[in-house]
Write an enzyme that holds these catalytic residues in place. Structure first.
Site, PDB file in Angstrom:
ATOM      1  N   TYR A   1       0.870  -1.181   0.000  1.00 44.37           N
ATOM      2  CA  TYR A   1       0.000   0.000   0.000  1.00 44.37           C
ATOM      3  C   TYR A   1       0.903   1.226   0.000  1.00 44.37           C
ATOM      4  O   TYR A   1       2.098   1.123   0.282  1.00 44.37           O
ATOM      5  CB  TYR A   1      -0.946  -0.006   1.219  1.00 44.37           C
TER       6      TYR A   1
ATOM      7  N   HIS B   1       6.218  -0.604   1.774  1.00 47.50           N
ATOM      8  CA  HIS B   1       6.004   0.347   0.685  1.00 47.50           C
ATOM      9  C   HIS B   1       6.931   0.085  -0.478  1.00 47.50           C
ATOM     10  O   HIS B   1       8.045  -0.365  -0.296  1.00 47.50           O
ATOM     11  CB  HIS B   1       6.233   1.777   1.174  1.00 47.50           C
TER      12      HIS B   1
END
Ligand SMILES: *[C@@H]1O[C@H](CO)[C@@H](O)[C@H](O)[C@H]1NC(C)=O
Ligand SMILES: *[C@@H]1O[C@H](CO)[C@@H](O)[C@H](O)[C@H]1NC(C)=O
Ligand SMILES: *[C@@H]1O[C@H](CO)[C@@H](O)[C@H](O)[C@H]1NC(C)=O
Length: 341
Positions: free
Chosen positions: A269, A316
């Site tokens: 995400y 990430h």
């Protein structure tokens, strides 16, 4: 730096001049006077600006800044990623989630709690403003925004006054201003946070919740009411100082949009920093980025502590986020201020 400041003080001189002659009115005479002042500054500092070709003068622009984020022009790369119709902030009207969004968001940080999303949205907007935020872009608007990350490259930068000069200053998580004003400024209009990164805000700052999970929304409600949530996967503040009338919530559909469109599903995400950058692209006309990346020595730490924060760590797509941000820079959608250290 002086050119940058002129840009804010004297937005789009050529266009303003046309407006004056087309639609004379008191407001435009005032504009004209300030424009005259701008000519003086411009001719002093950047005489080159007056070699702009006359056909540029008539180009319709989506805002009154010198260049506008929304102006997609011929940029297919940008047009493919940027979708201004995706609302970045949640309200009652746009709160129903697409099936794929709901599924993705629920799987992001699984929780054993069974909760009813519809009921939580209802509670949220009983407490917080239920508005169609920032739906005001137009040829007369020039909203300048500073996105301020927490990188150690801000130390010694003396960017404070420059950052504070923006209409909107968005800060991230715990990044403090007190004691660091010279380098990071003192103004905070928005602070993006989640329960585990929450800090007290002043009365003028918008709390913008980044909801990784539905429990984050419950925490937000609890913070302003019962204060009973003291733990998520770690201890969290049961309450924080913040103005209830300024609370905003990032839309789960927006988080997925950033992940799908901008990150092409890299990582699990988006990072808080990256989502803040794309949030700014949605609500601002001009976006300037501060405090992202490493220090010139290659060190990765916050400007306010020495904790190592290597950008590839965590869930990430740090490399891809960095690449995308630099692509935005190259396409002149944003400016990046790197600091001196
Ligand atoms: C959630 O709550 C709403 C309103 O209270 C109700 O209509 C709906 O059936 C509930 N959904 C589920 C899955 O329980
Ligand atoms: C904070 O701002 C609100 C308006 O948004 C106002 O009603 C309230 O009195 C202010 N609180 C303080 C402590 O200044
Ligand atoms: C980020 O991307 C830019 C441009 O591609 C590159 O010069 C820079 O080294 C990258 N930063 C990191 C930390 O990889």
């Amino acid at each position: 730096m002086s050119i940058f400041i002129n840009k804010i003080l004297c937005p789009a001189p050529q266009k303003k001049r046309m407006t004056v002659f087309n639609r004379l009115g008191l407001r435009y005479i005032t504009m004209f006077l300030s424009f005259t002042t701008c000519i003086v500054i411009y001719t002093k500092t950047s005489p080159m600006l007056f070699s702009v070709k006359p056909e540029n003068v008539n180009t319709e622009s989506s805002c009154s800044c010198q260049s506008c984020v929304m102006d997609v022009g011929e940029d297919e790369w940008f047009a493919y990623r940027h979708n201004p119709t995706v609302p970045p902030l949640l309200n009652r009207k746009n709160s129903v989630l697409r099936r794929d969004v709901y599924k993705w968001w629920m799987a992001l940080q699984h929780s054993s709690l069974k909760v009813n999303y519809t009921e939580i949205v209802d509670q949220l907007f009983t407490l917080f403003p239920d508005e169609d935020h920032y739906s005001d872009p137009g040829p007369d608007r020039c909203r300048t925004c500073a996105v301020v990350g927490n990188s150690g490259n801000l130390i010694g930068s003396r960017y404070g006054p420059l950052i504070d000069f923006h209409d909107v200053v968005i800060r991230i998580n715990k990044g403090p201003t007190k004691g660091y004003e010279k380098d990071v400024g003192s103004k905070t209009t928005h602070r993006i946070l989640y329960p585990e990164s929450a800090v007290d805000l002043d009365n003028y700052t918008h709390l913008v919740l980044f909801p990784f999970k539905i429990q984050d929304m419950q925490w937000l409600i609890s913070t302003f009411t019962t204060r009973h949530i003291r733990r998520t996967y770690m201890p969290v503040k049961p309450t924080i100082n913040a103005n209830e009338d300024k609370v905003m919530i990032l839309h789960p559909g927006f988080i997925k949009h950033v992940y799908d469109s901008w990150l092409q599903k890299h990582g699990r995400y988006p990072s808080t920093g990256f989502i803040t950058l794309i949030f700014a692209l949605h609500i601002c006309d001009e976006v300037n980025v501060f405090g992202f990346g490493a220090s010139s020595g290659g060190a990765w730490h916050h400007y306010f502590d020495k904790t190592n924060t290597h950008f590839k760590a965590g869930p990430h797509g740090g490399d891809f986020e960095n690449k995308t941000m630099h692509e935005l820079l190259q396409r002149k959608k944003i400016s990046i201020y790197k600091g001196f250290k």
